[in-house]
Design a protein around this motif. Structure first.
Motif, mmCIF file in Angstrom:
data_model
loop_
_atom_site.group_PDB
_atom_site.id
_atom_site.type_symbol
_atom_site.label_atom_id
_atom_site.label_comp_id
_atom_site.label_asym_id
_atom_site.label_seq_id
_atom_site.Cartn_x
_atom_site.Cartn_y
_atom_site.Cartn_z
ATOM 1 N N ILE A 286 -42.565 51.456 63.748
ATOM 2 C CA ILE A 286 -41.918 50.541 62.797
ATOM 3 C C ILE A 286 -40.656 49.962 63.416
ATOM 4 C CG2 ILE A 286 -40.790 50.338 60.567
ATOM 5 C CD1 ILE A 286 -42.615 52.493 59.548
ATOM 6 N N ALA A 287 -40.513 48.648 63.314
ATOM 7 C CA ALA A 287 -39.320 47.946 63.789
ATOM 8 C C ALA A 287 -38.539 47.458 62.576
ATOM 9 C CB ALA A 287 -39.711 46.772 64.668
ATOM 10 N N ASP A 288 -37.269 47.791 62.537
ATOM 11 C CA ASP A 288 -36.365 47.343 61.467
ATOM 12 C C ASP A 288 -35.335 46.418 62.116
ATOM 13 O OD1 ASP A 288 -35.061 47.006 59.101
ATOM 14 O OD2 ASP A 288 -34.215 49.023 59.023
ATOM 15 N N VAL A 289 -35.294 45.174 61.675
ATOM 16 C CA VAL A 289 -34.478 44.147 62.329
ATOM 17 C C VAL A 289 -33.561 43.488 61.307
ATOM 18 C CG1 VAL A 289 -34.596 41.939 63.538
ATOM 19 C CG2 VAL A 289 -36.242 43.710 64.059
ATOM 20 N N ARG A 290 -32.322 43.223 61.716
ATOM 21 C CA ARG A 290 -31.362 42.463 60.914
ATOM 22 C C ARG A 290 -30.873 41.281 61.748
ATOM 23 N NH1 ARG A 290 -29.360 45.265 56.354
ATOM 24 N NH2 ARG A 290 -29.966 47.445 56.392
ATOM 25 N N THR A 291 -30.872 40.100 61.129
ATOM 26 C CA THR A 291 -30.407 38.889 61.796
ATOM 27 C C THR A 291 -29.304 38.236 60.971
ATOM 28 O OG1 THR A 291 -32.110 37.581 60.698
ATOM 29 C CG2 THR A 291 -32.623 38.392 62.901
ATOM 30 N N SER A 292 -28.536 37.371 61.610
ATOM 31 C CA SER A 292 -27.480 36.646 60.886
ATOM 32 C C SER A 292 -27.463 35.191 61.344
ATOM 33 C CB SER A 292 -26.114 37.290 61.135
ATOM 34 O OG SER A 292 -25.702 37.070 62.457
ATOM 35 N N LEU A 293 -26.934 34.369 60.464
ATOM 36 C CA LEU A 293 -26.806 32.940 60.737
ATOM 37 C C LEU A 293 -25.525 32.466 60.072
ATOM 38 C CD1 LEU A 293 -28.123 30.312 61.833
ATOM 39 C CD2 LEU A 293 -29.183 30.061 59.599
ATOM 40 N N ALA B 48 -16.343 21.973 51.560
ATOM 41 C CA ALA B 48 -15.423 22.472 50.536
ATOM 42 C C ALA B 48 -15.535 23.980 50.315
ATOM 43 C CB ALA B 48 -15.612 21.744 49.206
ATOM 44 N N LEU B 49 -16.452 24.664 50.984
ATOM 45 C CA LEU B 49 -16.572 26.116 50.829
ATOM 46 C C LEU B 49 -16.279 26.853 52.123
ATOM 47 C CD1 LEU B 49 -19.776 26.341 48.607
ATOM 48 C CD2 LEU B 49 -17.405 26.527 47.886
ATOM 49 N N GLY B 50 -16.293 26.154 53.239
ATOM 50 C CA GLY B 50 -15.971 26.775 54.512
ATOM 51 C C GLY B 50 -17.174 27.413 55.186
ATOM 52 N N THR B 51 -16.899 28.376 56.046
ATOM 53 C CA THR B 51 -17.922 29.034 56.837
ATOM 54 C C THR B 51 -18.447 30.267 56.110
ATOM 55 O OG1 THR B 51 -16.828 28.265 58.830
ATOM 56 C CG2 THR B 51 -18.396 30.034 59.099
ATOM 57 N N ARG B 52 -19.750 30.410 56.084
ATOM 58 C CA ARG B 52 -20.411 31.562 55.451
ATOM 59 C C ARG B 52 -21.430 32.137 56.429
ATOM 60 N NH1 ARG B 52 -16.679 31.515 52.130
ATOM 61 N NH2 ARG B 52 -16.868 30.600 50.093
ATOM 62 N N THR B 53 -21.645 33.444 56.344
ATOM 63 C CA THR B 53 -22.629 34.110 57.185
ATOM 64 C C THR B 53 -23.737 34.664 56.303
ATOM 65 O OG1 THR B 53 -20.935 34.695 58.797
ATOM 66 C CG2 THR B 53 -22.990 35.922 58.887
ATOM 67 N N LEU B 54 -24.959 34.291 56.619
ATOM 68 C CA LEU B 54 -26.130 34.768 55.900
ATOM 69 C C LEU B 54 -26.832 35.810 56.762
ATOM 70 C CD1 LEU B 54 -27.513 31.312 54.799
ATOM 71 C CD2 LEU B 54 -26.150 32.867 53.445
ATOM 72 N N THR B 55 -27.380 36.846 56.140
ATOM 73 C CA THR B 55 -28.090 37.876 56.875
ATOM 74 C C THR B 55 -29.508 38.006 56.342
ATOM 75 O OG1 THR B 55 -27.295 39.607 55.405
ATOM 76 C CG2 THR B 55 -26.003 39.201 57.395
ATOM 77 N N GLY B 56 -30.399 38.404 57.238
ATOM 78 C CA GLY B 56 -31.785 38.631 56.871
ATOM 79 C C GLY B 56 -32.252 39.962 57.423
ATOM 80 N N ARG B 57 -33.171 40.601 56.727
ATOM 81 C CA ARG B 57 -33.676 41.902 57.158
ATOM 82 C C ARG B 57 -35.191 41.880 57.037
ATOM 83 N NH1 ARG B 57 -34.535 47.222 54.256
ATOM 84 N NH2 ARG B 57 -34.631 48.701 55.956
ATOM 85 N N ALA B 58 -35.840 42.490 58.019
ATOM 86 C CA ALA B 58 -37.297 42.580 57.981
ATOM 87 C C ALA B 58 -37.737 43.869 58.663
ATOM 88 C CB ALA B 58 -37.927 41.381 58.686
ATOM 89 N N ARG B 59 -38.849 44.389 58.165
ATOM 90 C CA ARG B 59 -39.478 45.565 58.774
ATOM 91 C C ARG B 59 -40.908 45.192 59.099
ATOM 92 N NH1 ARG B 59 -38.583 50.945 55.553
ATOM 93 N NH2 ARG B 59 -39.372 51.688 57.529
ATOM 94 N N ALA B 60 -41.383 45.697 60.247
ATOM 95 C CA ALA B 60 -42.764 45.430 60.644
ATOM 96 C C ALA B 60 -43.327 46.657 61.322
ATOM 97 C CB ALA B 60 -42.821 44.231 61.579
ATOM 98 N N GLY B 61 -44.602 46.838 61.148
ATOM 99 C CA GLY B 61 -45.303 47.954 61.757
ATOM 100 C C GLY B 61 -46.779 47.816 61.473
ATOM 101 N N PRO B 62 -47.554 48.789 61.899
ATOM 102 C CA PRO B 62 -48.997 48.720 61.659
ATOM 103 C C PRO B 62 -49.309 48.733 60.169
ATOM 104 C CG PRO B 62 -48.452 50.544 63.125
ATOM 105 C CD PRO B 62 -47.174 49.960 62.659
ATOM 106 N N SER B 63 -50.375 48.076 59.793
ATOM 107 C CA SER B 63 -50.758 48.054 58.382
ATOM 108 C C SER B 63 -51.256 49.430 57.965
ATOM 109 C CB SER B 63 -51.844 47.012 58.140
ATOM 110 O OG SER B 63 -53.000 47.368 58.855
ATOM 111 N N GLY B 64 -50.988 49.796 56.714
ATOM 112 C CA GLY B 64 -51.403 51.092 56.202
ATOM 113 C C GLY B 64 -50.513 52.222 56.648
#
Length: 175
Positions: free
Chosen positions: A122-129, A135-151
């Motif tokens: 299983i791979a657990d990954v976090r990314t940011s952008l 008028a709101l400035g700079t913001r950082t968004l994050t994403g998370r995903a997990r992947a591995g064999p089915s079942g």
């Protein structure tokens, strides 16, 4: 017959009750007064138009901002999904290269890899952008995903012996 005095063409006359000189309302003064009253309202439609355009521009800017945030959010989550799939594909064969591949995939999708954790297959990954909003400035968004064999069951339940393969009933789908 005597001569009749000529009438004055002036619009002034003496008010009989108070002895005050006043102006008579002739048709020319009535027309001029009506025109002046209409002219006093002149230009208000322009102000209403400018106010309406300002309101429409504000709404359009707000909708564009919300739209760009939604697109960026999908972008960072897609980068996390693809990075996790790439890392999970290499998790068994070459665990060291798995996170490097995830970092490359995240960079190609315009995101930054914050974390890559491999637990078995299983791979657990976090990314940011990072995005800049008006008028709101700079913001950082994050994403998370997990992947591995089915079942594949959760690591905690698998190590406890829970959630391992459950035999399906014959003739019925397992779901």
């Amino acid at each position: 017959m005597g001569s009749v005095p000529a009438r004055s063409t002036s619009s002034r006359h003496r008010d009989g009750r108070h002895g005050i000189m006043t102006r008579r309302r002739t048709s020319a003064t009535k027309d001029r007064a009506a025109t002046f009253a209409k002219g006093a309202d002149r230009g208000s439609a322009t102000l209403w138009g400018v106010a309406l355009m300002g309101l429409l521009m504000t709404v359009a800017t707000a909708l564009a901002t919300v739209g760009s945030v939604r697109v960026a959010r999908h972008h960072v989550h897609d980068a996390a999904d693809l990075s996790a799939l790439a890392a999970a594909r290499l998790a068994i064969l070459d665990p060291r290269a798995a996170c490097d591949r995830a970092k490359t995939i995240a960079a190609k999708n315009g995101a930054h890899l914050l974390q890559c954790t491999l637990t078995g297959e299983i791979a657990d990954v976090r990314t940011s952008l990072t995005i800049t909003l008006p008028a709101l400035g700079t913001r950082t968004l994050t994403g998370r995903a997990r992947a591995g064999p089915s079942g594949y069951a959760d690591v905690r339940t698998r190590s406890a012996g829970i959630g391992t393969s459950v035999p399906a009933r014959p003739g019925r789908p397992p779901w």
